[in-house]
Design a protein around this motif. Structure first.
Motif, mmCIF file in Angstrom:
data_model
loop_
_atom_site.group_PDB
_atom_site.id
_atom_site.type_symbol
_atom_site.label_atom_id
_atom_site.label_comp_id
_atom_site.label_asym_id
_atom_site.label_seq_id
_atom_site.Cartn_x
_atom_site.Cartn_y
_atom_site.Cartn_z
ATOM 1 N N ASP A 45 25.272 40.870 -26.855
ATOM 2 C CA ASP A 45 24.637 41.921 -26.043
ATOM 3 C C ASP A 45 25.118 43.298 -26.488
ATOM 4 O OD1 ASP A 45 23.304 39.979 -24.616
ATOM 5 O OD2 ASP A 45 24.611 40.106 -22.856
ATOM 6 N N TRP A 46 26.420 43.416 -26.718
ATOM 7 C CA TRP A 46 26.978 44.691 -27.157
ATOM 8 C C TRP A 46 26.413 45.064 -28.521
ATOM 9 C CZ3 TRP A 46 29.712 46.582 -31.233
ATOM 10 C CH2 TRP A 46 30.222 47.869 -31.076
ATOM 11 N N GLN A 48 23.544 44.333 -29.860
ATOM 12 C CA GLN A 48 22.167 44.811 -29.735
ATOM 13 C C GLN A 48 22.145 46.266 -29.244
ATOM 14 O OE1 GLN A 48 19.658 42.456 -27.200
ATOM 15 N NE2 GLN A 48 17.895 43.756 -27.512
ATOM 16 N N HIS A 49 22.927 46.548 -28.223
ATOM 17 C CA HIS A 49 22.990 47.912 -27.689
ATOM 18 C C HIS A 49 23.560 48.874 -28.738
ATOM 19 C CE1 HIS A 49 23.334 51.079 -24.734
ATOM 20 N NE2 HIS A 49 24.605 51.226 -25.037
ATOM 21 N N HIS A 50 24.563 48.432 -29.469
ATOM 22 C CA HIS A 50 25.200 49.265 -30.495
ATOM 23 C C HIS A 50 24.203 49.620 -31.601
ATOM 24 C CE1 HIS A 50 28.634 50.929 -32.606
ATOM 25 N NE2 HIS A 50 28.358 50.194 -33.677
ATOM 26 N N GLU A 52 20.960 49.738 -31.297
ATOM 27 C CA GLU A 52 19.963 50.644 -30.723
ATOM 28 C C GLU A 52 20.450 52.086 -30.720
ATOM 29 O OE1 GLU A 52 19.262 48.912 -26.898
ATOM 30 O OE2 GLU A 52 18.006 47.306 -27.715
ATOM 31 N N GLN A 53 21.772 52.280 -30.713
ATOM 32 C CA GLN A 53 22.354 53.618 -30.737
ATOM 33 C C GLN A 53 22.616 54.111 -32.157
ATOM 34 O OE1 GLN A 53 25.805 53.019 -28.195
ATOM 35 N NE2 GLN A 53 24.738 54.053 -26.532
#
Length: 88
Positions: A45-46, A48-50, A52-53
Motif C-alpha cells: 500500500d505504501w 503504491q502511494h509512494h 503516485e507521489q
C-alpha cells in the motif's frame, strides 16, 4: 532482519513515513526470515502511494523467496507482480 510481523507495524510505519515522497527506496529482504500478511500489505500500500507521489520503490527479495513456505511464496509472487518490472 528477523521476522516482520504485525507487532512491528508501528515501527515500520514510522520508518516509511520518514521517507521523502520523491525518493528512491530499495528494501532488502536477505536477512528476513518471515514476513506476515500485515507487513506485506503495509509495504505494498505504501509503495503504491509512494509511486503516485513520484517516488520509486524496489524490493530485493534475495534469498528470502527460497526460504518461504508455499503459502508465503504465493503472496510474494503476487506482491512481485504488483511491485512492477523494477522489482528484483
Amino acid at each position: 532482519s528477523g521476522a516482520a510481523t504485525f507487532l512491528h507495524l508501528p515501527r515500520l510505519t514510522a520508518v516509511l513515513e520518514s521517507v521523502s515522497p520523491t525518493s528512491d527506496l530499495h528494501v532488502r529482504f536477505d536477512e528476513l526470515r518471515y514476513i506476515d500478511h500485515a507487513c506485506l500489505e503495509l509495504l505494498m500500500d505504501w509503495a503504491q502511494h509512494h509511486r503516485e507521489q513520484g517516488g520509486e520503490f524496489t524490493i530485493d527479495w534475495g534469498s528470502f523467496q527460497s526460504r518461504c513456505r508455499q503459502g508465503s511464496l504465493e503472496r510474494i509472487t503476487r506482491a512481485r507482480a504488483f511491485a512492477g518490472p523494477d522489482a528484483v
